[in-house]
Design a protein around this motif. Structure first.
Motif: not given
Length: 157
Positions: A115-116, A105-108, A90-97
Motif C-alpha cells: 500500500k502506498a 516524484e516519489w511514492t513511499i 519501497f520508494i519509487q522515484i521518477v526523474l523527469y528530464y
C-alpha cells in the motif's frame, strides 16, 4: 575491555532493528532510451544519503520508462523484489528530464503489504545541471524523503 564489548553488542543490536528501505529510480527522458549519467549520480547520492541517516538501503536497477503504465509495471516488479528482500519500505522515484532534470516524484509504500503511504515531489530550480547541482538536488531529495520517515517515528539505526 568488557565495556567495549557491551558497546559493540549494543551497536550491533541497533543495526539489526534498523528499518530497511528499497528504492528504484525511473527515468523519463524523451532524448534517450538509456539511463543517463545524471540519473546514476542521483542514485548514488540517494544511497549515500539514506545510509548516512541510518537506514539499511538497497535498490533495484535504475531504469528508463516512457509511460505511466510502464512505471506501474516497474513499480510492481521492484516492490516484489523489496518484499522478497525483507525491506520495510519501497520508494519509487521518477526523474523527469527535458533538457535538464526538471523534477522528481516519489511514492513511499509498505513493502509488506504494497500500500502506498505517501507521495511527494521536488522541483529542480537550477537551469544548468552539472554534478555539483545534481548532488545538491539529490541531497534535498534524500532530506525530504528521510524527513517523512523521521517525522513518523521510522528511524534508522
Amino acid at each position: 575491555p568488557r565495556p567495549h564489548i557491551v558497546l559493540v553488542l549494543f551497536f550491533a543490536a541497533q543495526v539489526c532493528f534498523a528499518n530497511q528501505i528499497s528504492f528504484q529510480i525511473v527515468q523519463h527522458d524523451d532524448r534517450t532510451d538509456k539511463v543517463s549519467e545524471d540519473s546514476y549520480v542521483v542514485e548514488d547520492e540517494l544511497l549515500n544519503g539514506f545510509f548516512e541517516t541510518g537506514y539499511i538501503i538497497t535498490n533495484s536497477p535504475t531504469v528508463v520508462s516512457d509511460s505511466e503504465e510502464n512505471d506501474q509495471i516497474l513499480y510492481n516488479k521492484a516492490l516484489g523484489d523489496a518484499y522478497e528482500g525483507s525491506s520495510d519500505y519501497f520508494i519509487q522515484i521518477v526523474l523527469y528530464y527535458t533538457n535538464v532534470l526538471k523534477k522528481a516524484e516519489w511514492t513511499i509504500s509498505s513493502a509488506k503489504n504494497g500500500k502506498a503511504i505517501t507521495k511527494g515531489q521536488l522541483e529542480n530550480t537550477d537551469s544548468i545541471i552539472d554534478k555539483k547541482s545534481l548532488v545538491k538536488f539529490s541531497t534535498k531529495l534524500s532530506t525530504e524523503i528521510t524527513g517523512y520517515f523521521n517525522s513518523n517515528g521510522t528511524k534508522g539505526w
